[in-house]
Write a protein that holds these residues in place. Sequence first.
Motif, PDB file in Angstrom:
ATOM      1  N   ASN A 194      -7.307  13.010   6.957  1.00 16.74           N
ATOM      2  CA  ASN A 194      -5.919  12.736   6.542  1.00 16.74           C
ATOM      3  C   ASN A 194      -4.936  13.534   7.391  1.00 16.74           C
ATOM      4  O   ASN A 194      -4.143  14.328   6.882  1.00 16.74           O
TER       5      ASN A 194
ATOM      6  N   ASN B 224       0.821  -1.213   0.000  1.00 14.27           N
ATOM      7  CA  ASN B 224       0.000   0.000   0.000  1.00 14.27           C
ATOM      8  C   ASN B 224       0.854   1.261   0.000  1.00 14.27           C
ATOM      9  O   ASN B 224       0.397   2.325  -0.440  1.00 14.27           O
TER      10      ASN B 224
ATOM     11  N   LYS C  62       2.256   4.363  -6.808  1.00  9.59           N
ATOM     12  CA  LYS C  62       1.121   3.951  -7.617  1.00  9.59           C
ATOM     13  C   LYS C  62       0.890   4.976  -8.715  1.00  9.59           C
ATOM     14  O   LYS C  62       1.361   6.127  -8.628  1.00  9.59           O
TER      15      LYS C  62
ATOM     16  N   ARG D 129      -1.371  12.565   3.335  1.00 10.61           N
ATOM     17  CA  ARG D 129      -1.557  12.646   4.786  1.00 10.61           C
ATOM     18  C   ARG D 129      -0.612  13.704   5.362  1.00 10.61           C
ATOM     19  O   ARG D 129       0.525  13.854   4.898  1.00 10.61           O
TER      20      ARG D 129
ATOM     21  N   PRO E 243      -8.933  15.668  -1.490  1.00 14.42           N
ATOM     22  CA  PRO E 243      -9.054  14.620  -2.521  1.00 14.42           C
ATOM     23  C   PRO E 243      -9.463  15.216  -3.865  1.00 14.42           C
ATOM     24  O   PRO E 243     -10.164  16.229  -3.937  1.00 14.42           O
TER      25      PRO E 243
ATOM     26  N   GLU F 282      -2.083   8.011  -6.741  1.00 13.07           N
ATOM     27  CA  GLU F 282      -1.644   7.955  -5.354  1.00 13.07           C
ATOM     28  C   GLU F 282      -2.820   8.162  -4.394  1.00 13.07           C
ATOM     29  O   GLU F 282      -3.868   8.709  -4.751  1.00 13.07           O
ATOM     30  N   ASN F 283      -2.616   7.728  -3.147  1.00 17.24           N
ATOM     31  CA  ASN F 283      -3.600   7.962  -2.103  1.00 17.24           C
ATOM     32  C   ASN F 283      -3.646   9.449  -1.747  1.00 17.24           C
ATOM     33  O   ASN F 283      -2.757  10.223  -2.108  1.00 17.24           O
ATOM     34  N   ASP F 284      -4.697   9.843  -1.033  1.00 16.61           N
ATOM     35  CA  ASP F 284      -4.781  11.219  -0.562  1.00 16.61           C
ATOM     36  C   ASP F 284      -3.623  11.513   0.390  1.00 16.61           C
ATOM     37  O   ASP F 284      -3.278  10.686   1.247  1.00 16.61           O
TER      38      ASP F 284
END
Length: 306
Positions: A56, A18, A22, A29, A166, A25-27
């Motif tokens: 986040n 995780n 990627k 933090r 986001p 990408e993830n939000d």
Amino acid sequence: MEKVVKPRTRPGKRFLENREPKLIENDKRTLFIRGANANNNVLQALKDFAALKKPNAVFFNRKNEMKPIEDSSKLEFFCQKNDASLFMFGSHNKKRPNNLVAGRMFDHHILDMFELGMEDFQPLKDFKTAKIAYSTKPMLLFTEGFEGTPELQRIKNFFIDFFRGPIVEYVNLQGLEHLIAFSVVNNKILLRSYRVTVNKSSSKTHGVELEEIGPHMNFVIRRTKLASEDLFKRACKKPKELKPKKKKNIQKDVFGSTHGRVHMERQDYNRLQTRKLKGLKKRKSEIMEQTKNEPNVKKMKMEESH
């Protein structure tokens, strides 16, 4: 050399996967760290920013002894451990009172870092008004003055990265109820937060009112640590898979409408079949001339063949 961690269990393997890079990408933090000598104003400011960044946000309430500008190794370790790409550190002393150090990471190392002095601070709790709903995506407003120096340009880019939240494809107009405004006045950055209310009216355009809800503060830029142009471009580079593929003869205008161009072969409009109207019928003289010319053309072709 960085230590390579190999997972021993399946949950550990999923946890490390995780955190790998990627395409989407993830939000981001944000890590909020309380310094060893942070006063009540700095602590309250960190809590207000953490409330705007939820969910986040990771808050370190224990006192941490560090100096991010001089030595950022401990800060990089905390950000890597908590998978945070944004951070804010608060401290207070006689030389630099009400001090906030904010920045962002790239590849687990410091990209940009800004030391800001906080003045005229009013926390969220001092404004006795209705607050914004949880995890509301804010609107950002920047007035003129941020294009004057490279430091102001980079800090504008940082605030956009810090508050954007986001990425969404569709926007509900009723959800646009939070506005964060930044302005430059006398070499100070003024931060104001407003609640947007829309009043219905008989006309097509509705009335919009702004009500300040906090936090309210002014920033003085003390020290900065900016990334080089090459490193900043590499951090902003997009993967090739996410870039839209170009299609031939298709363009989009400013409003997002798609326009296409079609290429056709040259046509002989004399042989074009039209409606059989009396006004468009050929006269007998024209038909006779056309039939006279056709045998001559056939004779020319026969001579060329011989």
